[in-house]
Design an enzyme around this catalytic site. Sequence first.
Site, PDB file in Angstrom:
ATOM      1  N   ASN A 271      -2.985  -5.826  -1.297  1.00  0.00           N
ATOM      2  CA  ASN A 271      -3.158  -4.953  -0.217  1.00  0.00           C
ATOM      3  C   ASN A 271      -1.827  -4.955   0.748  1.00  0.00           C
ATOM      4  OD1 ASN A 271      -3.879  -2.872   1.506  1.00  0.00           O
ATOM      5  ND2 ASN A 271      -5.886  -3.721   2.147  1.00  0.00           N
TER       6      ASN A 271
ATOM      7  N   SER B  29      12.295   9.900   3.714  1.00  0.00           N
ATOM      8  CA  SER B  29      11.734  11.291   3.316  1.00  0.00           C
ATOM      9  C   SER B  29      12.514  12.645   4.165  1.00  0.00           C
ATOM     10  CB  SER B  29      10.305  11.509   3.757  1.00  0.00           C
ATOM     11  OG  SER B  29       9.807  12.718   3.443  1.00  0.00           O
TER      12      SER B  29
ATOM     13  N   GLY C  65       4.489  -0.505  -3.872  1.00  0.00           N
ATOM     14  CA  GLY C  65       3.999   0.791  -4.153  1.00  0.00           C
ATOM     15  C   GLY C  65       4.649   1.126  -5.617  1.00  0.00           C
TER      16      GLY C  65
ATOM     17  N   TYR D 188       3.653  10.341   9.890  1.00  0.00           N
ATOM     18  CA  TYR D 188       4.461  10.068   8.577  1.00  0.00           C
ATOM     19  C   TYR D 188       6.134  10.271   8.731  1.00  0.00           C
ATOM     20  CZ  TYR D 188       5.687  10.544   3.730  1.00  0.00           C
ATOM     21  OH  TYR D 188       6.547  10.175   2.375  1.00  0.00           O
ATOM     22  N   ALA D 189       6.596  11.374   9.373  1.00  0.00           N
ATOM     23  CA  ALA D 189       8.083  11.559   9.613  1.00  0.00           C
ATOM     24  C   ALA D 189       8.477  10.444  10.638  1.00  0.00           C
ATOM     25  CB  ALA D 189       8.026  13.076  10.038  1.00  0.00           C
TER      26      ALA D 189
END
Length: 238
Positions: A48, A126, A10, A138-139
């Site tokens: 990808n 995160s 990324g 996500y978490a």
Amino acid sequence: MAARRFLITGATKGIGRALSERLSRTGHQVIGLAREHADFPGELVRVNLADREATAAALDDLTRRHAIDGVVNNVGLVRPQYIGNVSLDDLDDVLSLNLHPALQTVQALLPGMRERRWGRVVNVSSLTVLGIVQRTAYAAAKAALVSFARSWALELADSGITVNAVAPGPTETELFRANNAPGSEGERRYLAAVPMGRFAQPDEIAAAISFLLSEDAGFITGQTLYVDGGASIGKAPF
């Protein structure tokens, strides 16, 4: 610090881009993995990362051509949803993109790092691992990256390879702004939780990651560094 070669997933946006530029400025060689083409301060491989076969092929090619000293697992996907709206497909998509490339990159680089008895792995986690609304998938994925770092650090403790995680607070990236527009309720909620009263800039997160990649961080492993303006310790008494 000796010049090293680092792989970043990324790598063309946000934190990944800021880190690539910082490492390049300080004399390191950078290889970026990303889906889209962009001007890049190093070698950019378009792939990808949600495609495990394509990712494996790209990593095989890179490890044949380069000795790579470390990896920053930065690629991420977030789909904000309240618990009642999370589908299993959404859960799988978020977990797989956040976690599969992290495992694949480390597995690909591990033989070379072990042979040279030096390596660095940094997983970008995160602040959301501490709990936040609309981040079920996500978490969970970002918490798994912390768990990966702790487990891998133990396995590799005698190899010269360190493994750590960096957990950014809200940061001014395209991904963050796509889900928290200026003036939105999401923006207000995030700002209210940051004692410093502002968002991080990508280069501030990059600076923390860069330190963990350095020679000076050689005795730090299995740790999670929160770079969050104090958000992980609670609200300031305003």
